[in-house]
Design an enzyme around this catalytic site. Structure first.
Site, PDB file in Angstrom:
ATOM      1  N   GLU A  88       7.650   2.381  -6.084  1.00 49.08           N
ATOM      2  CA  GLU A  88       7.815   1.777  -4.759  1.00 49.08           C
ATOM      3  C   GLU A  88       8.000   2.878  -3.717  1.00 49.08           C
ATOM      4  O   GLU A  88       8.408   3.995  -4.037  1.00 49.08           O
ATOM      5  CB  GLU A  88       9.039   0.873  -4.843  1.00 49.08           C
ATOM      6  CG  GLU A  88       9.202  -0.313  -3.975  1.00 49.08           C
ATOM      7  CD  GLU A  88       8.126  -0.883  -3.097  1.00 49.08           C
ATOM      8  OE1 GLU A  88       7.216  -0.165  -2.636  1.00 49.08           O
ATOM      9  OE2 GLU A  88       8.244  -2.070  -2.778  1.00 49.08           O
ATOM     10  N   ASP A  89       7.657   2.580  -2.487  1.00 48.31           N
ATOM     11  CA  ASP A  89       7.865   3.562  -1.427  1.00 48.31           C
ATOM     12  C   ASP A  89       9.319   3.571  -0.952  1.00 48.31           C
ATOM     13  O   ASP A  89       9.907   4.630  -0.766  1.00 48.31           O
ATOM     14  CB  ASP A  89       6.899   3.327  -0.244  1.00 48.31           C
ATOM     15  CG  ASP A  89       6.903   1.892   0.280  1.00 48.31           C
ATOM     16  OD1 ASP A  89       7.650   1.041  -0.270  1.00 48.31           O
ATOM     17  OD2 ASP A  89       6.139   1.598   1.214  1.00 48.31           O
ATOM     18  N   LYS A 149      17.476   2.843   0.858  1.00 48.20           N
ATOM     19  CA  LYS A 149      18.422   2.637   1.965  1.00 48.20           C
ATOM     20  C   LYS A 149      19.590   1.820   1.436  1.00 48.20           C
ATOM     21  O   LYS A 149      19.605   0.600   1.581  1.00 48.20           O
ATOM     22  CB  LYS A 149      17.743   1.830   3.085  1.00 48.20           C
ATOM     23  CG  LYS A 149      16.804   2.574   3.990  1.00 48.20           C
ATOM     24  CD  LYS A 149      16.362   1.609   5.106  1.00 48.20           C
ATOM     25  CE  LYS A 149      15.185   2.120   5.872  1.00 48.20           C
ATOM     26  NZ  LYS A 149      14.604   1.058   6.730  1.00 48.20           N
ATOM     27  N   ASP A 189       4.467   2.701   6.682  1.00 48.35           N
ATOM     28  CA  ASP A 189       3.776   2.396   7.935  1.00 48.35           C
ATOM     29  C   ASP A 189       4.658   1.677   8.936  1.00 48.35           C
ATOM     30  O   ASP A 189       5.692   1.106   8.595  1.00 48.35           O
ATOM     31  CB  ASP A 189       2.571   1.489   7.656  1.00 48.35           C
ATOM     32  CG  ASP A 189       3.004   0.067   7.298  1.00 48.35           C
ATOM     33  OD1 ASP A 189       3.806  -0.084   6.352  1.00 48.35           O
ATOM     34  OD2 ASP A 189       2.565  -0.888   7.979  1.00 48.35           O
ATOM     35  N   ASP A 235      14.805  -1.416   0.518  1.00 51.30           N
ATOM     36  CA  ASP A 235      15.570  -1.718   1.719  1.00 51.30           C
ATOM     37  C   ASP A 235      16.578  -2.819   1.356  1.00 51.30           C
ATOM     38  O   ASP A 235      17.626  -2.536   0.799  1.00 51.30           O
ATOM     39  CB  ASP A 235      14.559  -2.124   2.795  1.00 51.30           C
ATOM     40  CG  ASP A 235      15.153  -2.290   4.163  1.00 51.30           C
ATOM     41  OD1 ASP A 235      16.182  -1.674   4.450  1.00 51.30           O
ATOM     42  OD2 ASP A 235      14.578  -3.043   4.982  1.00 51.30           O
ATOM     43  N   LYS A 278       0.821  -1.192   0.000  1.00 52.39           N
ATOM     44  CA  LYS A 278       0.000   0.000   0.000  1.00 52.39           C
ATOM     45  C   LYS A 278       0.866   1.257   0.000  1.00 52.39           C
ATOM     46  O   LYS A 278       0.423   2.342  -0.355  1.00 52.39           O
ATOM     47  CB  LYS A 278      -0.865   0.040   1.281  1.00 52.39           C
ATOM     48  CG  LYS A 278      -1.729  -1.171   1.477  1.00 52.39           C
ATOM     49  CD  LYS A 278      -2.331  -1.167   2.900  1.00 52.39           C
ATOM     50  CE  LYS A 278      -2.935  -2.515   3.202  1.00 52.39           C
ATOM     51  NZ  LYS A 278      -3.249  -2.646   4.644  1.00 52.39           N
ATOM     52  N   GLY A 279       2.116   1.091   0.418  1.00 50.97           N
ATOM     53  CA  GLY A 279       2.971   2.238   0.716  1.00 50.97           C
ATOM     54  C   GLY A 279       3.198   3.234  -0.404  1.00 50.97           C
ATOM     55  O   GLY A 279       3.369   4.420  -0.158  1.00 50.97           O
ATOM     56  N   PHE A 315      14.573   3.243  10.579  1.00 50.96           N
ATOM     57  CA  PHE A 315      13.201   2.891  10.227  1.00 50.96           C
ATOM     58  C   PHE A 315      12.388   4.171  10.121  1.00 50.96           C
ATOM     59  O   PHE A 315      12.377   4.995  11.019  1.00 50.96           O
ATOM     60  CB  PHE A 315      12.589   1.941  11.253  1.00 50.96           C
ATOM     61  CG  PHE A 315      11.328   1.310  10.729  1.00 50.96           C
ATOM     62  CD1 PHE A 315      11.393   0.203   9.890  1.00 50.96           C
ATOM     63  CD2 PHE A 315      10.087   1.837  11.038  1.00 50.96           C
ATOM     64  CE1 PHE A 315      10.231  -0.356   9.369  1.00 50.96           C
ATOM     65  CE2 PHE A 315       8.926   1.276  10.523  1.00 50.96           C
ATOM     66  CZ  PHE A 315       8.997   0.179   9.689  1.00 50.96           C
ATOM     67  N   VAL A 316      11.718   4.335   8.961  1.00 51.75           N
ATOM     68  CA  VAL A 316      10.966   5.569   8.722  1.00 51.75           C
ATOM     69  C   VAL A 316       9.490   5.280   8.455  1.00 51.75           C
ATOM     70  O   VAL A 316       9.131   4.191   8.007  1.00 51.75           O
ATOM     71  CB  VAL A 316      11.558   6.372   7.538  1.00 51.75           C
ATOM     72  CG1 VAL A 316      12.927   6.913   7.881  1.00 51.75           C
ATOM     73  CG2 VAL A 316      11.609   5.524   6.268  1.00 51.75           C
ATOM     74  N   ARG A 350       0.780   6.080   7.924  1.00 52.82           N
ATOM     75  CA  ARG A 350       0.864   6.258   6.461  1.00 52.82           C
ATOM     76  C   ARG A 350       0.443   7.666   6.055  1.00 52.82           C
ATOM     77  O   ARG A 350       0.924   8.215   5.076  1.00 52.82           O
ATOM     78  CB  ARG A 350      -0.046   5.256   5.745  1.00 52.82           C
ATOM     79  CG  ARG A 350       0.392   3.808   5.853  1.00 52.82           C
ATOM     80  CD  ARG A 350      -0.395   2.961   4.851  1.00 52.82           C
ATOM     81  NE  ARG A 350      -0.313   1.536   5.123  1.00 52.82           N
ATOM     82  CZ  ARG A 350       0.681   0.736   4.747  1.00 52.82           C
ATOM     83  NH1 ARG A 350       1.697   1.223   4.074  1.00 52.82           N
ATOM     84  NH2 ARG A 350       0.666  -0.552   5.033  1.00 52.82           N
TER      85      ARG A 350
HETATM   86  P1  IMP Z   1      12.895  -4.964   0.887  1.00 54.46           P
HETATM   87  O1  IMP Z   1      12.337  -6.190   0.223  1.00 54.46           O
HETATM   88  O2  IMP Z   1      13.753  -5.308   2.046  1.00 54.46           O
HETATM   89  O3  IMP Z   1      13.574  -4.029  -0.076  1.00 54.46           O
HETATM   90  O4  IMP Z   1      11.685  -4.251   1.581  1.00 54.46           O
HETATM   91  C1  IMP Z   1      10.865  -3.380   0.957  1.00 54.46           C
HETATM   92  C2  IMP Z   1       9.610  -3.181   1.781  1.00 54.46           C
HETATM   93  O5  IMP Z   1       9.893  -3.182   3.187  1.00 54.46           O
HETATM   94  C3  IMP Z   1       9.011  -1.832   1.501  1.00 54.46           C
HETATM   95  O6  IMP Z   1       8.060  -1.892   0.451  1.00 54.46           O
HETATM   96  C4  IMP Z   1       8.368  -1.471   2.820  1.00 54.46           C
HETATM   97  O7  IMP Z   1       7.051  -1.980   2.867  1.00 54.46           O
HETATM   98  C5  IMP Z   1       9.178  -2.177   3.878  1.00 54.46           C
HETATM   99  N1  IMP Z   1      10.142  -1.280   4.554  1.00 54.46           N
HETATM  100  C6  IMP Z   1      11.486  -1.297   4.454  1.00 54.46           C
HETATM  101  N2  IMP Z   1      12.061  -0.344   5.199  1.00 54.46           N
HETATM  102  C7  IMP Z   1      11.040   0.326   5.784  1.00 54.46           C
HETATM  103  C8  IMP Z   1      10.990   1.482   6.675  1.00 54.46           C
HETATM  104  O8  IMP Z   1      11.993   2.097   7.079  1.00 54.46           O
HETATM  105  N3  IMP Z   1       9.737   1.874   7.052  1.00 54.46           N
HETATM  106  C9  IMP Z   1       8.598   1.255   6.629  1.00 54.46           C
HETATM  107  N4  IMP Z   1       8.604   0.197   5.796  1.00 54.46           N
HETATM  108  C10 IMP Z   1       9.813  -0.268   5.380  1.00 54.46           C
HETATM  109 MG    MG Z   2       5.273  -2.086   2.835  1.00 55.31          MG
END
Ligand code: IMP
Ligand code: MG
Length: 172
Positions: free
Chosen positions: A96-97, A128, A156, A100, A40-41, A149-150, A162
């Site tokens: 994408e939001d 990140k 969220d 990570d 949803k982000g 963490f943001v 959100r």
């Molecule tokens: P990845 O697969 O580790 O790249 O994770 C991506 C997903 O993790 C994002 O779409 C977010 O939903 C969640 N996420 C990663 N870091 C944060 C953060 O700092 N705050 C909130 N959600 C996060």
């Molecule tokens: Mg997410």
């Protein structure tokens, strides 16, 4: 209760969105764009960004789950909602939001490779870099942020925050 500290203000976000929109318009000329928004982000970012783009834009939504209600990735990624119409032969921008570890997008890009797309690019509000576990080519990045963490602007913590109009760092 979590403590929040403003990391990126609404004004800074708006300014950066204007810049990203100009970049995208330059790259796509007047081509039609399909914004593939990851629920949803990314919804807040996708709406605000594409409102600034003069190209014709259509929208599709996917939901990919990789996180539970915690701040750490489970490492297990799956598609919980797929696109409704055919996305073949379209110019796709994945919106994408935050990127990570990169696992979510690695999985999604692998999944989309099976389809015949006109082109595919990746746009994220936040990145990140320190946390990256897999190699991902990101075409458009709003802001690189440190390993914190943001929340806010779509992001969220256990479905909360959100709707904050800015990005805040969370301390638990
Ligand atoms: P990845 O697969 O580790 O790249 O994770 C991506 C997903 O993790 C994002 O779409 C977010 O939903 C969640 N996420 C990663 N870091 C944060 C953060 O700092 N705050 C909130 N959600 C996060
Ligand atoms: Mg997410």
């Amino acid at each position: 209760m979590e403590q929040l500290k403003v990391l990126i203000s609404e004004e800074e976000i708006n300014q950066r969105l204007d810049e990203l929109a100009r970049e995208i318009e330059r790259d796509y000329k007047d081509k039609e764009i399909l914004a593939l928004c990851i629920l949803k982000g990314s919804v807040f970012f996708a709406v605000e960004l594409t409102k600034r783009i003069s190209n014709p834009v259509s929208y599709e939504f996917m939901e990919i789950s990789s996180y539970g209600d915690s701040t750490e990735s489970s490492g297990v990624v799956r598609i919980t909602k797929d696109v409704k119409s055919s996305i073949e032969n379209k110019h796709i921008i994945i919106i994408e939001d935050i990127i990570d570890t990169g696992r979510t997008l690695e999985y999604l890009i692998e999944h989309l490779k099976a389809k015949k797309l006109a082109s595919i690019k990746l746009c994220t509000l936040l990145n990140k870099p320190e946390r990256r576990l897999v190699d991902i080519d990101v075409d458009y990045v709003g802001f690189d942020i440190p390993d914190k963490f943001v929340v806010g602007y779509g992001l969220d913590y256990a479905e909360k925050y959100r709707n904050l109009p800015y990005i805040a760092q969370m301390e638990m």
